[in-house]
Design a protein around this motif. Structure first.
Motif, PDB file in Angstrom:
ATOM      1  N   SER A  16     -15.976  31.239  69.012  1.00 12.01           N
ATOM      2  CA  SER A  16     -16.479  29.754  68.673  1.00 12.01           C
ATOM      3  C   SER A  16     -15.995  29.254  70.112  1.00 12.01           C
ATOM      4  O   SER A  16     -16.673  28.236  70.408  1.00 12.01           O
ATOM      5  N   ARG A  17     -15.066  29.482  70.944  1.00  6.82           N
ATOM      6  CA  ARG A  17     -14.644  28.677  71.917  1.00  6.82           C
ATOM      7  C   ARG A  17     -15.189  29.650  73.304  1.00  6.82           C
ATOM      8  O   ARG A  17     -14.796  29.095  74.361  1.00  6.82           O
ATOM      9  N   VAL A  18     -16.143  30.597  73.083  1.00  3.47           N
ATOM     10  CA  VAL A  18     -16.759  31.178  74.231  1.00  3.47           C
ATOM     11  C   VAL A  18     -17.860  30.335  74.988  1.00  3.47           C
ATOM     12  O   VAL A  18     -18.634  30.183  74.116  1.00  3.47           O
ATOM     13  N   GLY A  19     -17.641  30.036  76.092  1.00  4.39           N
ATOM     14  CA  GLY A  19     -18.792  29.454  76.617  1.00  4.39           C
ATOM     15  C   GLY A  19     -19.651  30.421  77.502  1.00  4.39           C
ATOM     16  O   GLY A  19     -19.433  31.589  77.580  1.00  4.39           O
ATOM     17  N   PRO A  20     -20.531  30.074  78.019  1.00  2.00           N
ATOM     18  CA  PRO A  20     -21.713  30.903  78.721  1.00  2.00           C
ATOM     19  C   PRO A  20     -21.028  31.399  80.028  1.00  2.00           C
ATOM     20  O   PRO A  20     -21.294  32.549  80.606  1.00  2.00           O
ATOM     21  N   LEU A  21     -20.073  30.948  80.502  1.00  2.00           N
ATOM     22  CA  LEU A  21     -19.485  31.470  81.953  1.00  2.00           C
ATOM     23  C   LEU A  21     -18.087  32.113  81.576  1.00  2.00           C
ATOM     24  O   LEU A  21     -17.296  32.513  82.675  1.00  2.00           O
ATOM     25  N   SER A  22     -17.814  32.197  80.416  1.00  2.00           N
ATOM     26  CA  SER A  22     -16.361  32.738  80.196  1.00  2.00           C
ATOM     27  C   SER A  22     -16.405  34.325  80.770  1.00  2.00           C
ATOM     28  O   SER A  22     -17.447  34.763  80.315  1.00  2.00           O
ATOM     29  N   PRO A  23     -15.299  34.861  81.061  1.00  2.00           N
ATOM     30  CA  PRO A  23     -15.313  36.114  81.350  1.00  2.00           C
ATOM     31  C   PRO A  23     -15.158  36.962  79.914  1.00  2.00           C
ATOM     32  O   PRO A  23     -15.055  36.556  78.932  1.00  2.00           O
ATOM     33  N   ALA A  24     -15.537  38.312  80.026  1.00  2.00           N
ATOM     34  CA  ALA A  24     -15.606  39.024  78.733  1.00  2.00           C
ATOM     35  C   ALA A  24     -14.406  39.316  78.244  1.00  2.00           C
ATOM     36  O   ALA A  24     -14.226  39.554  76.885  1.00  2.00           O
ATOM     37  N   THR A  25     -13.284  39.053  79.007  1.00  2.00           N
ATOM     38  CA  THR A  25     -12.239  39.248  78.269  1.00  2.00           C
ATOM     39  C   THR A  25     -11.670  37.983  77.426  1.00  2.00           C
ATOM     40  O   THR A  25     -10.374  38.147  76.816  1.00  2.00           O
ATOM     41  N   SER A  63     -17.679  31.906  64.497  1.00  2.00           N
ATOM     42  CA  SER A  63     -16.306  31.475  64.143  1.00  2.00           C
ATOM     43  C   SER A  63     -16.032  32.325  62.850  1.00  2.00           C
ATOM     44  O   SER A  63     -16.803  32.667  62.133  1.00  2.00           O
ATOM     45  N   LEU A  64     -14.698  32.488  62.885  1.00  4.34           N
ATOM     46  CA  LEU A  64     -14.054  33.338  61.722  1.00  4.34           C
ATOM     47  C   LEU A  64     -14.295  32.598  60.428  1.00  4.34           C
ATOM     48  O   LEU A  64     -13.948  31.621  60.368  1.00  4.34           O
ATOM     49  N   ASN A  65     -14.790  33.291  59.389  1.00  4.85           N
ATOM     50  CA  ASN A  65     -15.190  32.682  58.009  1.00  4.85           C
ATOM     51  C   ASN A  65     -14.565  34.061  57.196  1.00  4.85           C
ATOM     52  O   ASN A  65     -15.211  35.019  57.008  1.00  4.85           O
ATOM     53  N   ALA A  66     -13.407  33.756  56.638  1.00  2.00           N
ATOM     54  CA  ALA A  66     -13.012  35.041  55.910  1.00  2.00           C
ATOM     55  C   ALA A  66     -13.409  34.959  54.286  1.00  2.00           C
ATOM     56  O   ALA A  66     -12.982  36.073  53.479  1.00  2.00           O
ATOM     57  N   ASN A  67     -14.033  33.852  53.909  1.00  2.00           N
ATOM     58  CA  ASN A  67     -14.344  33.753  52.677  1.00  2.00           C
ATOM     59  C   ASN A  67     -15.824  34.277  52.206  1.00  2.00           C
ATOM     60  O   ASN A  67     -16.961  33.482  52.840  1.00  2.00           O
ATOM     61  N   PRO A  68     -16.032  35.269  51.693  1.00  2.00           N
ATOM     62  CA  PRO A  68     -17.418  36.061  51.636  1.00  2.00           C
ATOM     63  C   PRO A  68     -18.306  35.065  50.696  1.00  2.00           C
ATOM     64  O   PRO A  68     -19.205  35.478  50.601  1.00  2.00           O
TER      65      PRO A  68
END
Lengths: 382, 277
Positions: A137-146, A307-312
């Motif tokens: 969810s917080r990953v932008g287009p320029l974020s590194p792979a790590t 983003s993480l959704n743990a409720n199926p």
């Protein structure tokens, strides 16, 4: 030879072999000996040289595949001639068949090794602990792979496959019990339908749930809907494998159980299923293996989520294959690297699941586990 | 047999009021597999607390007859029968007795030892109680296991390894385990279908001793191909024979001594003296 046949009979009747050593010399009865290995290596080397000569010096041929095929053919011919010369044509044919079978088996390992190796090489770089705890969810287009991770996909995949297993395994095993233990006139059509089900393309299973569950019952795309479509795909695999496994339980055991006054159900529950436990576990493993990498039905039923959704039961859910599919289509290198890491983690999860399953119930029916032994001992029965 | 085992057997009888044994009577029993008739009007009385031996060449219907006696015959698809089989004058096919109750009262030991591989020795012995939901409240399980294994002559060999899987025993021990398993549900009648055909002479002798001891409490019907065995263990004997292309029938029956020393029928004489079959 004569020495070993000269037996001495002592007065007390014990037979002695002269020169009896304290430690017996064991005869190594091995069919494949060191000299055979050298012979094979020699044949391979000779065939390689000959092929090289033909390709590089004598003819204008070129091409890796052709080279390899010619090499293999020459290698087989060399093996046949060498062994025939040494041991005769019968042995030569046997050795040739053995070499072909062994090389095919080894050949099958090559693609497997390449897949695992390539995934490892591409995905290992971005594999950091945070991959298991962070989502995208917080990953932008320029974020590194790590940066960011696949926790949403890992949790989603485990939940969907877990739910699908909970639904399809009892159903599949009960169907197998019906086909094998009860049978009758209905068994044939049921078996046919199960066979037909196993040929359903996975996208159709997804469409079916989309139409029959999401549209018809006014549901949203959720992890539960995805699990339903995976269960549809799992069911035939589990059923057919379980049926084959149940058929292997000797009929004598069923008769023994019935002769003790057992009902059909108690026979199935206490004799047939426990005896087939290991095989049934294989059925479950094959079923999980069938669906854990499925992407197509999830596109329609789970939709994916960054983003993480743990409720199926509520909201869209991500899954590892879905995440890989989504990320690999982005142009950024970092995104593609994250996809490969996801693939690597998926392989790892499959491996861990299989190992755990084998440890839990992989022993044969003749093995009595530690927990059960303890329980028996408490009753004074062990 | 050790003296301690003797004492146990005596106690057993005191504990077991059922141990009087019941008689089994078959009247005019015929059997078919599909359209193929394999048994023709067999009438045989198996009196209480006796060993009845069924002898005859292969394929003459002895095993089929035995399986009719505890309703195992009907498990084969297409198998039918006629006539009556009665335990203490109650017809097991028509009187409304539950088939599971019939099989619990009339136990069976098969030709091939078939202990349940997923169960330990002790669980194998107790399996009948669990399978038939017939719990004996009078004894605790450990006690029952010991008594049944003693009666089957196996206790001394396995008392140290009750927790090992049943399949880990030797063939002869497995067969005695199957006998112990059959005894645990306290049957009134025990059917044995060539119980020693897969065993060595020592195990065979052990089982024959077991049969002789069991006779006090249970009625036994045994199918055997071994003439000496029939002579050793049985008091009553029935000779089955199937003429060419005809269903099997009893040619002669009577006290074992008479069948083996002075049979009426020349075919019986030929068979028991080993001249054919």
């Amino acid at each position: 030879m004569t020495r070993t046949t000269e037996l001495l009979r002592r007065d007390d009747g014990v037979v002695e072999v002269p020169g009896d050593p304290a430690v017996e010399e064991r005869i190594a009865v091995r069919e494949f000996q060191g000299s055979d290995a050298i012979e094979l290596l020699g044949c391979a080397f000779g065939a390689f040289c000959l092929t090289w000569l033909v390709y590089e010096r004598l003819t204008p041929l070129s091409g890796g595949l052709g080279f390899f095929v010619s090499w293999y053919a020459l290698f087989l011919a060399a093996v046949w001639f060498v062994v025939r010369d040494r041991l005769g044509p019968l042995e030569a044919r046997d050795r040739l068949a053995r070499v072909v079978v062994a090389s095919v088996a080894l050949g099958l390992l090559i693609p497997l090794g390449l897949i695992v190796g390539y995934t490892f090489a591409r995905g290992f770089h971005a594999l950091r602990p945070q991959f298991f705890v962070q989502d995208q969810s917080r990953v932008g287009p320029l974020s590194p792979a790590t940066e960011g991770g696949g926790s949403a996909g890992i949790v989603g995949s485990l939940e969907m496959v877990g739910l699908a297993t909970l639904m399809s395994v009892p159903l599949g095993i009960l169907t197998a019990v019906f086909l094998n233990e009860i049978g009758g006139r209905l068994a044939r059509p049921v078996r046919m339908i199960v066979d037909a089900m196993s040929a359903i393309p996975s996208i159709v299973a997804g469409l079916f749930i989309y139409a029959a569950f999401i549209l018809a019952l006014h549901q949203r795309q959720t992890g539960f809907a995805a699990a339903l479509s995976l269960a549809v795909l799992m069911l035939p695999t589990v059923t057919r494998t379980a049926e084959v496994v149940l058929r292997l339980v000797p009929g004598g055991l069923r008769e023994a159980s019935l002769a003790l006054g057992g009902t059909e159900w108690s026979t199935v529950r206490r004799v047939v299923l426990p005896t087939a436990r290991t095989g049934l576990l294989t059925a479950v493993i094959l079923g999980v293996a069938r669906v854990i990498g499925e992407t197509a039905p999830l596109i329609l039923t789970a939709l994916g989520n960054t983003s993480l959704n743990a409720n199926p039961l509520k909201g869209n859910q991500d899954a590892l294959p879905l995440m890989i599919y989504r990320l690999i289509r982005f142009p950024q290198t970092a995104s593609i690297e994250r996809a490969w890491t996801g693939a690597l983690v998926l392989l790892g999860i499959v491996l861990v699941l299989f190992i755990v399953a084998r440890l839990l119930g992989g022993r044969g029916p003749g093995h009595i586990g530690r927990i059960k032994r303890y329980r028996l001992a408490r009753k004074g029965l062990a | 047999m050790t003296s301690s085992e003797t004492i146990d057997l005596v106690e057993d009888r005191a504990l077991d009021p059922v141990g009087l044994g019941s008689g089994l009577t078959a009247r005019q029993v015929s059997a078919w597999f599909g359209e193929h008739k394999v048994l023709d009007r067999v009438t045989l009385a198996m009196p209480p607390n006796q060993v009845t031996a069924l002898i005859g060449p292969s394929g003459c219907g002895k095993s089929t007859f035995l399986r009719i006696l505890n309703r195992m015959h009907e498990l084969v698809p297409g198998a039918t029968l006629s006539g009556t089989v009665a335990i203490n004058d109650i017809d097991i096919y028509r009187s409304g007795l539950l088939v599971t109750d019939v099989r619990r009262r009339i136990g069976m030991v098969f030709q091939k030892p078939n202990p349940f591989p997923a169960m330990s020795v002790a669980e194998n012995v107790l399996s009948g109680l669990k399978l038939s939901r017939h719990r004996s409240r009078r004894h605790d399980p450990a006690d029952l296991v010991e008594r049944c294994l003693r009666r089957a002559g196996l206790w001394n060999e396995v008392k140290q390894r009750l927790g090992t899987p049943g399949g880990a025993l030797s063939g002869g021990q497995q067969q005695r385990l199957c006998i112990a398993r059959a005894l645990a549900v306290q049957p009134e009648i025990l059917l044995m279908d060539e119980p020693c055909s897969a065993l060595d002479p020592t195990s065979t002798r052990r089982i024959e001793e077991t049969i002789a001891e069991l006779r006090e409490q249970v009625t036994i019907v045994i199918v055997t191909h071994n003439m000496q065995q029939a002579q050793r263990v049985s008091q009553y004997c029935a000779f089955f024979l199937a003429e060419e292309n005809a269903p099997g029938r009893i040619v002669e029956q009577g006290p074992t001594d008479k069948i083996f020393s002075a049979p009426d029928d020349p075919r019986t004489f030929d068979y028991v003296s080993g001249q054919f079959g």
